[in-house]
Design an enzyme around this catalytic site. Sequence first.
Site, PDB file in Angstrom:
ATOM      1  N   GLU A 164      -6.955  -0.834 -11.420  1.00  0.00           N
ATOM      2  CA  GLU A 164      -6.653   0.494 -10.886  1.00  0.00           C
ATOM      3  C   GLU A 164      -7.386   1.557 -11.693  1.00  0.00           C
ATOM      4  O   GLU A 164      -7.304   1.583 -12.921  1.00  0.00           O
ATOM      5  CB  GLU A 164      -5.147   0.762 -10.959  1.00  0.00           C
ATOM      6  CG  GLU A 164      -4.287  -0.227 -10.183  1.00  0.00           C
ATOM      7  CD  GLU A 164      -4.086   0.181  -8.742  1.00  0.00           C
ATOM      8  OE1 GLU A 164      -4.648   1.221  -8.345  1.00  0.00           O
ATOM      9  OE2 GLU A 164      -3.359  -0.521  -8.025  1.00  0.00           O
ATOM     10  N   HIS A 182      -9.208  -1.029  -7.189  1.00  0.00           N
ATOM     11  CA  HIS A 182      -8.377  -0.056  -6.469  1.00  0.00           C
ATOM     12  C   HIS A 182      -8.448   1.305  -7.150  1.00  0.00           C
ATOM     13  O   HIS A 182      -8.985   1.435  -8.246  1.00  0.00           O
ATOM     14  CB  HIS A 182      -6.911  -0.515  -6.439  1.00  0.00           C
ATOM     15  CG  HIS A 182      -6.611  -1.584  -5.437  1.00  0.00           C
ATOM     16  ND1 HIS A 182      -5.893  -1.355  -4.290  1.00  0.00           N
ATOM     17  CD2 HIS A 182      -6.947  -2.897  -5.409  1.00  0.00           C
ATOM     18  CE1 HIS A 182      -5.790  -2.480  -3.607  1.00  0.00           C
ATOM     19  NE2 HIS A 182      -6.415  -3.433  -4.263  1.00  0.00           N
ATOM     20  N   HIS A 234      -8.391  -0.152   0.485  1.00  0.00           N
ATOM     21  CA  HIS A 234      -7.740   1.103   0.884  1.00  0.00           C
ATOM     22  C   HIS A 234      -8.808   2.191   0.968  1.00  0.00           C
ATOM     23  O   HIS A 234      -9.385   2.566  -0.056  1.00  0.00           O
ATOM     24  CB  HIS A 234      -6.653   1.492  -0.115  1.00  0.00           C
ATOM     25  CG  HIS A 234      -5.525   0.507  -0.163  1.00  0.00           C
ATOM     26  ND1 HIS A 234      -4.883   0.153  -1.335  1.00  0.00           N
ATOM     27  CD2 HIS A 234      -4.924  -0.220   0.815  1.00  0.00           C
ATOM     28  CE1 HIS A 234      -3.944  -0.731  -1.078  1.00  0.00           C
ATOM     29  NE2 HIS A 234      -3.954  -0.975   0.226  1.00  0.00           N
ATOM     30  N   GLU A 249      -9.165   5.262  -1.487  1.00  0.00           N
ATOM     31  CA  GLU A 249      -9.399   5.022  -2.913  1.00  0.00           C
ATOM     32  C   GLU A 249     -10.899   4.889  -3.159  1.00  0.00           C
ATOM     33  O   GLU A 249     -11.420   3.834  -3.524  1.00  0.00           O
ATOM     34  CB  GLU A 249      -8.631   3.782  -3.361  1.00  0.00           C
ATOM     35  CG  GLU A 249      -7.126   3.958  -3.221  1.00  0.00           C
ATOM     36  CD  GLU A 249      -6.334   2.661  -3.382  1.00  0.00           C
ATOM     37  OE1 GLU A 249      -6.940   1.626  -3.709  1.00  0.00           O
ATOM     38  OE2 GLU A 249      -5.111   2.700  -3.177  1.00  0.00           O
TER      39      GLU A 249
END
EC number: 3.4.17.24
Length: 961
Positions: A837, A752, A655, A658
């Site tokens: 994350e 991420h 992504h 990010e």
Amino acid sequence: MLIRKGILQSLKSVTNIKLGRKAFIDANGMKILYNTSQECLAVRTLDPLVNTSSLIMRKCFPKNRLPLPTIKSSFHFQLPVIPVTGPVAQLYSLPPEVDDVVDESDDNDDIDLEAENETENEDDVDQNFKNDDIETDINKLKPQQEPGRTIEELKMYEHLFPELVDDFQDYDLISKEPKPFVFEGKVRGPIVVPTAGEEASGNPGNLKKGVVRKANVSPKGDEGDKPTCMDLAKEDIKDNDRTSQQQLGDQNRTISSTQGLNNDIVKALDRITLQNIPSQTAPGFNAGAKKGYSLPITVLTCTKTCPHMATCGNVLFEGRTVQLGKLCCTGVETEDDEDTESTSSVEQASVEVSDGPTLHDSDLYIEIVKNTKSVPEYSEVAYPDYFGHIPPPFKEPILERPYGVQRTKIAQDIERLIHQSDIIDRVVYDLDNPNHTIPEEGDILKFNSKFESGNLRKVIQIRKSEYDLILNSDINSNHYHQWFYFEVSGMRPGVAYRFNIINCEKSNSQFNYGMQPLMYSVQEALNARPWWIRVGTDICYYKNHFSRSSVAAGGQKGKSYYTITFTVNFPHKDDVCYFAYHYPYTYSTLQMHLQKLESAHNPQQIYFRKDVLCETLSGNTCPLVTITAMPESNYYEHICQFRNRPYVFLSARVHPGETNASWVMKGTLEYLMSNNPTAQSLRESYIFKIVPMLNPDGVINGNHRCSLSGEDLNRQWQSPNPDLHPTIYHAKGLLQYLAAVKHLPLVYCDYHGHSRKKNVFMYGCSIKETVWHTNDNATSCDVVEDVGYRTLPKILSHIAPAFCMSSCSFVVEKSKESTARVVVWREIGVQRSYTMESTLCGCDQGKYKGLQIGTRELEEMGAKFCVGLLRLKRLTSPLEYNLPSSLLEFENDLIESNCKVTSPTTYVLDEDEPRFLEEVDYSAESNDDLDTELAENVGDYEPSAQEEVLSDSELSRTYLP
């Protein structure tokens, strides 16, 4: 008071219908109610009246159209294949005459209002956590290794695994004498990793005693004309800043050593900070400097401002020049006095040069940018990307939210309708109109986003110092507006400039909980402060009155956009500043870092390969990195040990928005390539296959979520199309090849970033925890599962200050079945398959509690992840390390811990994110009409002391039945 309450209650009921709202506006009700409510602001006890008035006015505020010709991206890229179904197919099938910005009726229809209220109430429904998205089919949950492609097809990846067939006869290895084969890396001392924020004890002078020059020195960059307006002085500086730990490590590091670390080394390791592992420093300052030198910087700035945009000598593309802002300077010089110390961390900061290779090289960056292909064919380079970023020498606390700030901003929006003559409404930047001329008035800000990873589509001046900003959609998409990166110039000091980004889509954001945007000042960089810093006051994120069409909202009507608003005071006149959603990390930056790592490594010690996995849709290369330790010799048993090392497969940046994932990956890469004894043990334990950027095209073109195909690549792992999703197709192919040749990775982790939670945490996959979460206790008791998947997260919770175990989740959901984590677990058969994350905001627990996260902490997390892998190796292969029995019991303690799923993931905007569960009282701050009675205590949300200390996961636990 009671009479006012009754009147407001009546108005609230009347304005629930469209006719009532029209009558209210026709009767000048907006202006009357606004003036009345403003008179009550000084008395806190009247807040319930003010908030109810605000709710009524927002409900009656006519929906506005985004001032755009289309919500599709300003840039167009023709796909080689058009998908048959899905949002991209719908986008291409829309007739050109269709207005996709608004629906036919956008005047607050009753049905639209109800739909919006229903959607906004979804979080309340989710508090019961009867999640229909959780996978309940045991057959689908059980990992079933599926080859997907035949072994003949997978042979195309053989050339990317030369380590499995190489006999190393032509390599200059450390030792060629046949020796009895022994297990490697018997390190009995504690595993220590650099920790952000810690400083070595003693004064800087003491650190330079007893150091030696390292054998492998990074080669100097090529000399040549600097493609900039700055003369960056290049000096050869002595390589003398070594810690005693590095000396001892170099003296004692023979690959076959079985000696444990002695106490002196352990103590030295305890004092290492992140500045002792390879990291980028002030790039321009070190273009000709060798490693290991701590120097303060004196920057000679220009005494005047250039009247026009300064262009530079080197031509990037035919007919285009590099532009780096309005400031020029006479040069940068280094001071010779080594003992000079900074007197102020803010006014005069010394720049620490790491003991590893300098990863930023401005000349090299320009050369790489020349070969980077973008859809808009960018010819400019953003100054921060050219000059580089170093972490500031101060902590940046999470911002406290002032009382009433959101209500104040909403009131100012309502003033636009009441006092329309005060609104300037002048377009000052427009990507859709290349011929748009910028006004020459001195008090108007100038904007630009025409550089790699830039995103800003249009700017409208609303008031003298207030601007509405509109972000560009992802290419081949009509939504995903969140990432921004743009340039501002022409400012005046002492003026509070307000910026409103008006087309965000997420229903909440960490901007409501202390997160600030980032700013990079060119003037500050020229004054020896080349870093991104958190800036902005009066920050909030709220639903606005710009209508989203059903085309952009997945068929839902009545949806609104959201606004990020922040106010900035610039410190310098006519500076050139850059704003970003998070610390930018471009594709060209990655390529530069990889080249520097490759050129600086010791080939006798480190096995490093940089291959091309594939080409992207626009023709950029997707790099694949292999890192491990060279075999001790080409003796048969050493080669066998080398080939039988387990694989660890890492990926990041699927992504584009990010960017924190890339900073974590940078920390991982630098640590793996460092001279730290622990890093050497790690290389001897594993072979690392790394795809550091899965979505190069999206990163280059400033997308937030998608690739050029207009699709979320992390939803394509089940059936990737080689023409539309080449990076995913071939990354999956690598994993399938490893499974086919019986080298299944021990760990897979996809890095991420997370926009709505704090801390760093992991998502994994567990049958038992998924079934357990459905409250089907009888069924879950019958499931037998190895709970080793919890070991690595648990280790990280002990060694990484930013990591939070209570935020981890191991639930498998239907909506995530095509993500990397689930597919690698289910189809490839990797038990330890994770998504890691990292917060975009900061931490609410541990050492960094109350602080916004920076690149130092993110890189540290990448290094800590490596140390966690080594501890995992020691726990899963205890006989190799002769560990005491007390440590052998450690993993048992970990895996026997109760499986407490405190943060189950749910489906939000097609993202790998749990629903955001921090409370916000929107009753006075949105169109939501949730209460039937007038609340006596409604006001701007002020968290209680108890709520302040609750983490996201703890808040979610309060909602569990």
